[in-house]
Write a protein that holds these residues in place. Structure first.
Motif, PDB file in Angstrom:
ATOM      1  N   MET A  75      33.995  18.795  41.757  1.00 23.58           N
ATOM      2  CA  MET A  75      34.317  20.172  42.183  1.00 23.58           C
ATOM      3  C   MET A  75      35.468  20.688  41.333  1.00 23.58           C
ATOM      4  N   THR A  76      35.250  21.813  40.675  1.00 24.38           N
ATOM      5  CA  THR A  76      36.310  22.445  39.898  1.00 24.38           C
ATOM      6  C   THR A  76      36.932  23.571  40.720  1.00 24.38           C
ATOM      7  N   SER A  77      38.080  24.070  40.259  1.00 26.36           N
ATOM      8  CA  SER A  77      38.764  25.150  40.963  1.00 26.36           C
ATOM      9  C   SER A  77      39.275  26.177  39.967  1.00 26.36           C
ATOM     10  N   ALA A  78      39.429  27.416  40.441  1.00 29.71           N
ATOM     11  CA  ALA A  78      40.010  28.471  39.594  1.00 29.71           C
ATOM     12  C   ALA A  78      41.535  28.413  39.635  1.00 29.71           C
ATOM     13  N   VAL A 128      38.461  35.901  51.081  1.00 30.36           N
ATOM     14  CA  VAL A 128      37.680  34.685  51.347  1.00 30.36           C
ATOM     15  C   VAL A 128      37.688  33.748  50.133  1.00 30.36           C
ATOM     16  N   SER A 129      37.924  32.473  50.380  1.00 35.21           N
ATOM     17  CA  SER A 129      37.708  31.466  49.331  1.00 35.21           C
ATOM     18  C   SER A 129      36.234  31.060  49.380  1.00 35.21           C
ATOM     19  N   GLU A 130      35.707  30.742  48.213  1.00 36.84           N
ATOM     20  CA  GLU A 130      34.276  30.451  48.095  1.00 36.84           C
ATOM     21  C   GLU A 130      34.014  29.000  47.679  1.00 36.84           C
ATOM     22  N   ALA A 171      36.761  28.742  44.493  1.00 32.93           N
ATOM     23  CA  ALA A 171      37.445  29.904  43.890  1.00 32.93           C
ATOM     24  C   ALA A 171      37.265  31.100  44.827  1.00 32.93           C
ATOM     25  N   ASN A 172      37.081  32.280  44.244  1.00 38.20           N
ATOM     26  CA  ASN A 172      36.754  33.482  45.009  1.00 38.20           C
ATOM     27  C   ASN A 172      35.593  34.168  44.305  1.00 38.20           C
ATOM     28  N   SER A 173      34.640  34.643  45.099  1.00 34.15           N
ATOM     29  CA  SER A 173      33.424  35.205  44.489  1.00 34.15           C
ATOM     30  C   SER A 173      33.714  36.461  43.662  1.00 34.15           C
ATOM     31  N   TYR A 174      34.849  37.152  43.939  1.00 35.29           N
ATOM     32  CA  TYR A 174      35.081  38.375  43.167  1.00 35.29           C
ATOM     33  C   TYR A 174      35.433  38.127  41.705  1.00 35.29           C
TER      34      TYR A 174
END
Ligand code: CA
Length: 365
Positions: free
Chosen positions: A38-41, A249-251, A101-104
């Motif tokens: 799992m990666t993260s922004a 929201v976090s995604e 991350a966040n979908s935006y």
């Protein structure tokens, strides 16, 4: 029991046994183990996103514990495996199974993704959960991502953010003209229509830019995370509340082919761990923001302000125009917008009777 009823039940048992046989291969894989990435922004160690209750690391830990080690997830901060904003492409390609991350961040791929994080003047935390879990939002999210071969779940929330930090007070719409402000995304587009000179800076560069006067204003998240960047030392006026991110929201983004390989019980583990983190991370924000806000106001000389009514009105009108343009351009956005706004209209009316009265009459001040 009638003979007919007994016969019907017996047939049902046989049918059930056949159905059971049909799903045998899937059930047999229940003993399989899965090693995922799992990666993260967000960078390693970032509070809320990567560290602490409800964060990406906590999500992975909960999934491993609930699955008794049948899913192990290696978590990578931004830049460790891939750059911050390449999660969408990495999950799509199957290079990693998950991204947090966040979908935006993905509006360049599909604009409708904006609605699953936050839209300006949008739903609050309760309302967003109402739409996502029980108002069709979750289904639409997966529908929007289906062409990309991905599914997603809400797995965190900052609650309402703050408008941000300003070196000078904002007294009218005219004060926004030429104001150099760090503000990403759709809210940046909205501010830009009112003459704001929008600057995109990563979190770590906000403080030096604000302190040196390269920018006049900046938004980040909320009291706890903003204080951690030291923004209160660079600007004294802290505007509330976050009209632009009313409940962010976090995604949890998942590769659909990888998801389909999980047996049903492990899918349930992932889904429920994400839901737990959605609530737990928001609780963490409420506690920490309450403490940080008190400290900023009492000990650090921060002046809290609200935007004047005419500024809010202008921002709302600009938001409606930006969203209407997006809806006109893309049928997928139009479909999501319609569902979101229909839910919001009903929810806002109910919230006026419930939360609205709570805040004006019941809550202490
Ligand atoms: Ca923000």
């Amino acid at each position: 029991m009638s003979t007919q009823r007994r016969k019907f039940l017996a047939q049902g048992l046989v049918a059930g046994a056949v159905a059971g046989a049909a799903v045998m291969p899937r059930e047999a894989s229940a003993q399989s183990t899965f090693s995922w990435k799992m990666t993260s922004a967000y960078p390693k160690g970032s509070p809320f996103y990567m560290d602490g209750p409800g964060s990406a690391v906590d999500l992975a830990r909960r999934i491993e514990a609930m699955s008794n080690g049948r899913i192990r997830i290696q978590v990578f901060g931004a830049g460790e495996l891939i750059p911050a904003f390449e999660g969408f492409d990495a999950v799509r390609a199957g290079t990693v199974e998950m991204n947090h991350a966040n979908s935006y961040f993905w509006t360049g791929r599909t604009f409708a993704a904006q609605y699953f994080t936050a839209v300006p003047f949008g739903l609050n935390f309760q309302g967003m959960n109402g739409w996502l879990y029980d108002g069709g939002g979750q289904q639409l999210w997966n529908e929007v991502y289906a062409p990309f071969g991905m599914v997603a779940f809400p797995c965190g929330n900052t609650g309402v953010q703050m408008t941000g930090w300003f070196k000078r007070e904002i007294k009218s719409v005219a004060d926004l003209k030429g104001l150099k402000m760090r503000i990403p995304g759709l809210a940046g587009q909205v501010y830009a229509t009112l003459g704001v000179d929008v600057r995109l800076l990563p979190g770590g560069e906000i403080f030096p830019a604000l302190e040196r006067g390269v920018i006049d204003a900046a938004e980040f998240v909320g009291p706890f995370l903003d204080r951690r960047l030291g923004l209160q030392k660079a600007a004294k006026f802290y505007y509330t509340t976050g009209w632009h991110e009313t409940a962010t929201v976090s995604e949890l983004l998942i590769n659909k082919a990888a998801w389909d390989k999980l047996p049903r019980d492990l899918q349930a583990v992932v889904e429920n761990a994400a839901a737990a983190c959605n609530v737990i991370s928001e609780a963490w924000c409420q506690r920490n923001n309450a403490e940080a806000m008190e400290d900023l106001v009492k000990n650090q000389g921060v002046q809290v302000r609200t935007l004047p009514d005419d500024v809010v009105k202008a921002l709302r009108a600009a938001t409606n125009k930006v969203l209407a343009d997006a809806v006109a351009k893309d049928p997928v956005t139009a479909k999501v917008h319609k569902s979101y706004m229909a839910f919001k209209q009903k929810y806002d009316a109910w919230a006026g009777y419930s939360e609205g009265v709570y805040h004006s009459r019941i809550r202490g001040s």
